[in-house]
Design an enzyme around this catalytic site. Structure first.
Site, PDB file in Angstrom:
ATOM      1  N   ASP A   1       0.857  -1.180   0.000  1.00  0.00           N
ATOM      2  CA  ASP A   1       0.000   0.000   0.000  1.00  0.00           C
ATOM      3  C   ASP A   1       0.899   1.237   0.000  1.00  0.00           C
ATOM      4  O   ASP A   1       2.131   1.134   0.122  1.00  0.00           O
ATOM      5  CB  ASP A   1      -0.946  -0.016   1.200  1.00  0.00           C
ATOM      6  CG  ASP A   1      -2.238   0.745   0.923  1.00  0.00           C
ATOM      7  OD1 ASP A   1      -2.213   1.697   0.114  1.00  0.00           O
ATOM      8  OD2 ASP A   1      -3.279   0.393   1.517  1.00  0.00           O
TER       9      ASP A   1
ATOM     10  N   GLU B   1     -10.352   6.384   4.671  1.00  0.00           N
ATOM     11  CA  GLU B   1      -9.330   5.781   5.523  1.00  0.00           C
ATOM     12  C   GLU B   1      -9.487   6.212   6.982  1.00  0.00           C
ATOM     13  O   GLU B   1     -10.590   6.298   7.501  1.00  0.00           O
ATOM     14  CB  GLU B   1      -7.940   6.057   4.945  1.00  0.00           C
ATOM     15  CG  GLU B   1      -7.808   5.469   3.527  1.00  0.00           C
ATOM     16  CD  GLU B   1      -6.390   5.292   3.057  1.00  0.00           C
ATOM     17  OE1 GLU B   1      -5.520   4.904   3.862  1.00  0.00           O
ATOM     18  OE2 GLU B   1      -6.140   5.514   1.854  1.00  0.00           O
TER      19      GLU B   1
END
Length: 630
Positions: free
Chosen positions: A310, A516
């Site tokens: 990521d 997020e």
């Protein structure tokens, strides 16, 4: 022994030299699309230096890239992070020209290995102005319609290609087990079986594997498709208290039965890449979990694409991030990560990885495995034959048939939670199109950004009419009879409402955009003025509340005041899909794919749990029949 004539000797000599040249080291088999895939990979690998191999393992943001950087450092991949764009409201042509310029830098290297460009196209090509914005996964799971999401994948692929980009960081196949998680809107369902069905978006993005194709081998069917990325491996939806990037505490059997199943399907459907999660499993960061990345994903599931970190994921292996970068590089690469989403500090990563290989802390075999996988994806994509994008591809961005598809998806994703103030009261929906005067209220009624949510134009999304689309207010005005007066007041007072003779009100409110960790929420209340607007309106006039949120939220205190309640999730740019169903052109059909709790004290609570006592259970959803306008 008979002598050869000079003429025959010359002919034989030419033939011999031709044969030698054909099989000699200068014949670049990797550039020949007629050669078998493994031959091309082996030929190219044999020509590459360590410097060129390390470069292939690097992905950097476009903001630090130039054609010279691509050429001088052999960079294998670029990305546009959330909001990383060539210009505000950039046209497809601007995007294509930018990507092509970077690509020319890559093609000018000694071996001419093309780069791959990734973007977070998580609900359409949503970073790009004027793209079709589809409902987020939280709504698509409600449809339980794999064919629909396959079509959405195909449309998204075209809109990504319309900007010259060939790699989508999608789909998210997380199984969200706690709505407090700020990424729950990216999850199709709390039920792994629904998430598994929805992996049909992968053949939409990439194309269908041919009947003679090998399972587990990446497949991308030509220039109208993109490489996909199943994410985030693995267990990201099961963290403690739903805290993003936190620890998923669960035994091996639980991990395998809840969080791993979508990856079986993703690999079987030919997904090109798999992205590793920031989170941990029982205390071990996934970015260094060799058992699951190499042992399970690569060796047991036989995944042959490449594994990508990521964004700055290896930095976050330490607390604070980047505290021991050399250790992070060593642990992540040895665990089986093939390409690192470095972000910005590519000098440090390249130097660090090169030194670790030269000093035998990372074996050359690990580098070769990584680069083979990256090259396999690039060859399968046809990048060596078609590295550049023609400007004519721009026509696919925001195409009307894609907007029509998104509108259909909105209709199918709505869940009718209540219809009639009390059990013995007549249903409120569908609404009349011919009423004299109606009220539209709420912070989300005339706001494209709010109805799209996170990962739209910017990383966290943004309130306001930030891209092209149809708001709910506009859709209502289009849906009703021309003689019906539509009054909009974002947060009307009770006196204002009572001083008008409204036939009914539509309140559109909910969560503001987030993504997020910024979306982690331990109380899950609707932010003000949403609750105030609901109570002011619904205690003064008959009302339907259209709730826009990325997950179930606290609604029980207001339900008794509401005549009709619709969970619209984050529907995207095509607001007419909501009014299509509110006014009865189509019936409600959606069923909850996430349990709707009563209070946050119950969380986590999922279908099948012994303490299961929801406000609205998994699978719940009232239905209506389509009617003609009345």
């Amino acid at each position: 022994m008979a002598k050869l004539s000079p003429c025959v000797f010359i002919i034989l000599s030419i033939w011999c030299w031709a044969t030698i040249a054909e099989s000699g080291p200068d014949v670049m088999k990797y550039k020949d699309p007629n050669q078998p895939l493994n031959v091309r990979i082996k030929d190219l690998m044999g020509r590459m230096t360590l410097e060129e191999k390390v470069g292939q393992m690097v992905q950097i943001d476009r903001s630090v890239a130039t054609p010279d950087v691509m050429r001088n450092y052999y960079i294998g991949s670029l990305l546009s992070g959330g909001g990383s764009v060539p210009a505000k409201e950039a046209s497809p042509e601007t995007w294509i020209n930018m990507v092509n310029d970077f690509q020319r830098g890559s093609l000018s290297t000694r071996l001419g290995i093309p780069m791959i460009y990734g973007i977070d196209a998580v609900h359409g090509n949503s970073n790009v102005y004027n793209a079709t914005i589809f409902p987020h996964n939280v709504g698509l799971g409600v449809t339980r319609d794999p064919e629909l999401v396959k079509k959405i994948g195909a449309a998204t692929a075209l809109e990504v290609r319309a900007t010259g980009i060939n790699y989508a960081f999608a789909p998210c196949v997380a199984v969200c087990r706690d709505p407090r998680w700020g990424r729950c809107f990216e999850s199709f369902s709390e039920d792994p079986n629904i998430v598994r069905q929805m992996t049909d978006i992968i053949p939409g993005l990439q194309g269908e594997i041919p009947s003679n194709g090998r399972k587990g081998v990446p497949f991308v069917d030509g220039q109208l498709k993109v490489a996909a990325s199943a994410k985030h491996f693995v267990g990201d939806g099961g963290t403690t208290r739903g805290i993003n990037e936190n620890d998923t505490v669960i035994d091996y059997d639980g991990l395998m039965s809840i969080h791993m199943p979508p990856y079986y399907d993703a690999v079987r459907k030919g997904v090109a890449t798999i992205m590793v999660s920031y989170s941990s499993w029982n205390g071990l960061k996934m970015h260094r979990n060799q058992q699951l990345i190499t042992g399970y994903l690569k060796n047991k599931l036989k995944f042959r694409g490449f594994v990508i970190s990521d964004f700055q994921g290896i930095d976050k292996m330490t607390d604070p991030p980047h505290a021991n970068y050399t250790w992070s590089i060593q642990e992540s690469i040895n665990a089986g990560i093939d390409m690192v989403m470095v972000g910005y500090n590519y000098f440090e990563f390249i130097d660090g990885l090169t030194n670790l290989v030269n000093n035998n802390f990372i074996p050359m075999s690990r580098i070769d495995d990584a680069v083979k996988r990256i090259l396999r994806v690039k060859f399968v994509m046809g990048l060596f034959e078609n590295p550049l994008t023609d400007l004519s591809m721009g026509k696919y961005l925001g195409q009307q048939d894609h907007r029509d598809l998104a509108r259909e998806a909105v209709r199918k994703s709505l869940v009718l939670l209540k219809n009639g103030k009390c059990v013995d009261h007549p249903p409120m929906l569908p609404l009349s199109k011919t009423s004299t005067k109606i009220l539209v209220a709420g912070t989300h009624a005339d706001n494209i950004g709010n109805q799209c949510g996170g990962w739209t134009i910017e990383w966290h999304g943004k309130s306001g009419n930030i891209t092209k689309g149809t708001t709910i207010l506009s859709a209502v005005k289009d849906a009703v009879d021309p003689t019906t007066e539509v009054v909009y007041a974002e947060n009307p007072t009770p006196d204002f409402i009572k001083s008008n003779n409204f036939s009914y009100a539509i309140v559109v409110t909910g969560e503001y955009p987030y993504s997020e960790s910024s979306g982690d929420n331990q109380n899950l209340t609707i932010p003000e003025p949403g609750p105030t607007t609901i109570m002011n309106v619904c205690e003064s006039v008959k009302c339907v509340v259209v709730l826009m949120s990325g997950r179930p939220v606290v609604i029980e205190p207001y339900v008794s005041s509401i005549d009709a309640l619709v969970a619209a999730w984050l529907p995207g740019s095509e607001g007419q899909g909501v009014t299509d169903v509110l006014f009865g052109d189509y019936g409600f059909m959606g069923k909850l794919a996430h349990t709707w709790f009563k209070t946050v004290d119950q969380l986590p609570m999922n279908v099948g749990d012994p303490h299961y006592d929801p406000l609205y259970p998994f699978g719940y959803g009232l239905t209506t029949e389509p009617t003609k306008g009345f």
